[in-house]
Write a protein that holds these residues in place. Structure first.
Motif, mmCIF file in Angstrom:
data_model
loop_
_atom_site.group_PDB
_atom_site.id
_atom_site.type_symbol
_atom_site.label_atom_id
_atom_site.label_comp_id
_atom_site.label_asym_id
_atom_site.label_seq_id
_atom_site.Cartn_x
_atom_site.Cartn_y
_atom_site.Cartn_z
ATOM 1 N N GLU A 170 0.819 -1.213 0.000
ATOM 2 C CA GLU A 170 0.000 0.000 0.000
ATOM 3 C C GLU A 170 0.854 1.264 0.000
ATOM 4 N N CYS A 171 1.897 1.275 0.793
ATOM 5 C CA CYS A 171 2.711 2.480 0.951
ATOM 6 C C CYS A 171 3.689 2.692 -0.196
ATOM 7 N N ASN A 172 4.192 1.614 -0.797
ATOM 8 C CA ASN A 172 5.216 1.757 -1.825
ATOM 9 C C ASN A 172 4.662 2.017 -3.209
ATOM 10 N N ASN A 173 3.527 1.425 -3.537
ATOM 11 C CA ASN A 173 2.889 1.650 -4.830
ATOM 12 C C ASN A 173 3.864 1.482 -5.994
ATOM 13 N N ARG A 174 4.582 0.386 -6.017
ATOM 14 C CA ARG A 174 5.528 0.088 -7.090
ATOM 15 C C ARG A 174 4.958 -1.035 -7.953
ATOM 16 N N GLU A 175 5.371 -1.064 -9.199
ATOM 17 C CA GLU A 175 4.923 -2.127 -10.095
ATOM 18 C C GLU A 175 5.455 -3.491 -9.652
ATOM 19 N N ASN B 60 5.008 -9.411 -5.706
ATOM 20 C CA ASN B 60 3.589 -9.077 -5.563
ATOM 21 C C ASN B 60 2.795 -10.280 -5.062
#
Length: 111
Positions: A89-94, A107
């Protein structure tokens, strides 16, 4: 253009330490390097200990860290999270890589 990722390790107290990696975050880049070269807890913890990194190398010495190698101050140390969902949620990386103590996940999936 860069492909950002997060690299996270599950700690012995069931928390999550996570760092940012700026370049080559895709599976055939950071993912392949993690599987090939960071295959045990002590290696992963050493990597996380560098804090945020620009590029991931085949070993700690060849990894370019913002604090150690670029002399950057501020928020370059690993971030602590209570759950892996918080990391996502906090990093929002692919690409979000997790060492769960025995294997790498991306993921929440084996790769």
């Amino acid at each position: 253009m860069s492909t950002n990722s997060s690299i996270t390790v599950k700690t012995s107290d069931n928390k999550y330490l996570s760092i940012y990696c700026h370049w080559d975050g895709y599976l055939s880049g950071v993912g392949a390097t993690l599987i090939e070269h960071y295959y045990e807890q002590s290696l992963v913890e050493g990597l996380i200990g560098l804090g945020d990194i620009s590029t991931l190398g085949a070993c700690i010495k060849s990894t370019e860290a913002y604090g150690r190698d670029k002399g950057e101050d501020g928020s370059t140390e690993a971030w602590m999270y209570e759950t892996y969902e918080d990391v996502l949620e906090c990093n929002n990386r692919e690409f979000n890589y997790l060492w769960d103590g025995t294997q790498w996940l991306c993921n929440n999936e084996e790769f």
